[in-house]
Each structure stands twice: as C-alpha cells, then as structure tokens.
Design an enzyme around this catalytic site. Sequence first.
Site, mmCIF file in Angstrom:
data_model
loop_
_atom_site.group_PDB
_atom_site.id
_atom_site.type_symbol
_atom_site.label_atom_id
_atom_site.label_comp_id
_atom_site.label_asym_id
_atom_site.label_seq_id
_atom_site.Cartn_x
_atom_site.Cartn_y
_atom_site.Cartn_z
ATOM 1 N N GLY A 1 -7.554 9.303 -0.246
ATOM 2 C CA GLY A 1 -8.039 10.129 0.862
ATOM 3 C C GLY A 1 -8.225 11.585 0.486
ATOM 4 O O GLY A 1 -8.409 12.444 1.345
ATOM 5 N N SER B 1 -10.368 7.270 -3.118
ATOM 6 C CA SER B 1 -11.555 8.127 -3.088
ATOM 7 C C SER B 1 -12.793 7.502 -3.730
ATOM 8 O O SER B 1 -13.599 8.196 -4.349
ATOM 9 C CB SER B 1 -11.243 9.493 -3.713
ATOM 10 O OG SER B 1 -10.273 10.161 -2.938
ATOM 11 N N GLU C 1 -3.862 2.289 -7.328
ATOM 12 C CA GLU C 1 -4.256 3.380 -6.432
ATOM 13 C C GLU C 1 -3.359 4.591 -6.676
ATOM 14 O O GLU C 1 -2.248 4.662 -6.136
ATOM 15 C CB GLU C 1 -4.102 2.941 -4.970
ATOM 16 C CG GLU C 1 -5.028 1.814 -4.575
ATOM 17 C CD GLU C 1 -5.306 1.857 -3.073
ATOM 18 O OE1 GLU C 1 -6.471 2.041 -2.714
ATOM 19 O OE2 GLU C 1 -4.362 1.736 -2.285
ATOM 20 N N HIS D 1 0.859 -1.192 0.000
ATOM 21 C CA HIS D 1 0.000 0.000 0.000
ATOM 22 C C HIS D 1 0.891 1.237 0.000
ATOM 23 O O HIS D 1 1.971 1.227 0.593
ATOM 24 C CB HIS D 1 -0.915 -0.017 1.243
ATOM 25 C CG HIS D 1 -1.951 1.072 1.173
ATOM 26 N ND1 HIS D 1 -1.670 2.362 1.531
ATOM 27 C CD2 HIS D 1 -3.240 1.056 0.751
ATOM 28 C CE1 HIS D 1 -2.759 3.099 1.337
ATOM 29 N NE2 HIS D 1 -3.724 2.328 0.859
HETATM 30 P P1 PGA Z 1 -9.491 6.193 0.326
HETATM 31 O O1 PGA Z 1 -8.279 5.174 0.552
HETATM 32 O O2 PGA Z 1 -10.643 5.398 -0.219
HETATM 33 O O3 PGA Z 1 -9.758 6.772 1.659
HETATM 34 O O4 PGA Z 1 -9.009 7.202 -0.683
HETATM 35 C C1 PGA Z 1 -8.036 4.140 -0.355
HETATM 36 C C2 PGA Z 1 -6.854 3.328 0.115
HETATM 37 O O5 PGA Z 1 -5.900 3.902 0.648
HETATM 38 O O6 PGA Z 1 -6.841 2.102 -0.061
#
Ligand code: PGA
Length: 234
Positions: free
Chosen positions: A160, A196, A154, A85
Amino acid sequence: MKFVVGNWKMNGTREKLREMINKTNGIKTENKVVLCVPFTMLGEKSDIIAFGAQDVSTHDHGAYTGDVSASMLAATGAKYVIVGHSERRMYHNETNDIVREKAARALESGLTPIICVGETMDEKRAGKTLDVITAMVRESVPADVHDKIIIAYEPRWAIGAGITPTAEEIATAHRVIAETLSYMGLDGTPILYGASVNATNVTDIVAIKNVDGVLVGCASLKPDEFIPIIESAR
Ligand code: PGA
C-alpha cells in the site's frame, strides 16, 4: 500462465463485485485469476475469476464466535484463502504457528492456501530479509503438504506504499523462497509477488525469475485497473 490474485481487504460491495464479474467476462487470458473478497461477498460465480477468502479459522466448527471455517468457505464455492497476510499478523497477532494451522485447515477442506511472508522495514534495514522470509516459509507451511499451496512474498514496507523493491531484491527473495521450498520437498510451488503491484509495473515484475504471479491489493478494486493487470501479466 501466471496467477493474478486480487485482495480486496475490507473494501467493496456485492454490487461492485458483480460489476467486476461482468466487466471481466469474456476477456481472453491464460492466467489464473483469483479474487479474495470479504466473507460476505463470497458465493458469486464467474467464468474468468475463481474466488477466495482472506482468512480462515484454525478450527472446523464450534464455539468460536465471529470465526469462519474452511469447510464453510468451501461450501460457498471458494477455492482459495489468503493466510498470514501481514495485516493479520500485525493487527491480530497471528504467528507462524497460527498461520500453519490455518493453512492446514484450508487444505483439509480442499482450499488452496495462499501463505504470505515478508519482512518489515526494520528487518530489511538490519539486513535480515532473507533469514526472516526463510523462517516464515519453514514455520508457516504445514507438514506433509504435497502440493496445492501458494506462497506470496509481500515485503511489508511496500504494501500500500506505492513503492516496490528493486527487481534484484525481488529475484533474490524469490530464489531463496524457491530454495527453501525445494529443501522442504515442495519444488514447483507457485511463488507470487505482492505489494504495490499495478498495471505499469506488473509486466516487469512477472518477468523476474521465480515470480509465478502477483497478489494485488488496491489496484484490484476497480475493473479499469485490475483488467489491464490481468492482461499484462504474461
Ligand atoms: P497493495 O496490497 O497492492 O495495495 O500494496 C497488497 C496486499 O496487501 O496484498
């Protein structure tokens, strides 16, 4: 069938997890629903949700204070583990080599690694997105994997942040990842989009070609936000 994977990060409590399990019990979905929770909350059972962790050691056992091995995770009933991640890559200096080792340990213990890749804003601005994610996939996936891995795209700048790439950007990234996996002999590997995702945008995101599901952070914490995502991902 789409994957809907929640990532609680360092949030929640066992009580909150039990509330999620109770509220999701009985919902009708063909999707594969997974919740990746902090280590301390593993061990719960659900008819709807499979459980996963958010990190795993590169070792199986030994003098590695604070680490948790893949076999220990499997013993809790966990079936999945997120590896690489962006928060691990950023705050714990995890390289593709480390991520590949972690994914290999997960596979050896029968866990499905969800291997995360994604570009930073600087890399995006420099026009390097596709080169960066291609290299991350090639270097983060263990050799001799025949199946049982999942890739999550991602974009780091969107995590976020309440913003997502355009549908075209997601489609292009997923096409390039699918081509890279195909070149590696891994056709059919599920590719998830994360960053997000919420109940409002999930339907459009999973409709994009080569998007096999979503990895959801913030919006996976509360049943009244996560359940609509599970139900809208078709
Ligand atoms: P988020 O995070 O949906 O809050 O943007 C996704 C993630 O970090 O896996």
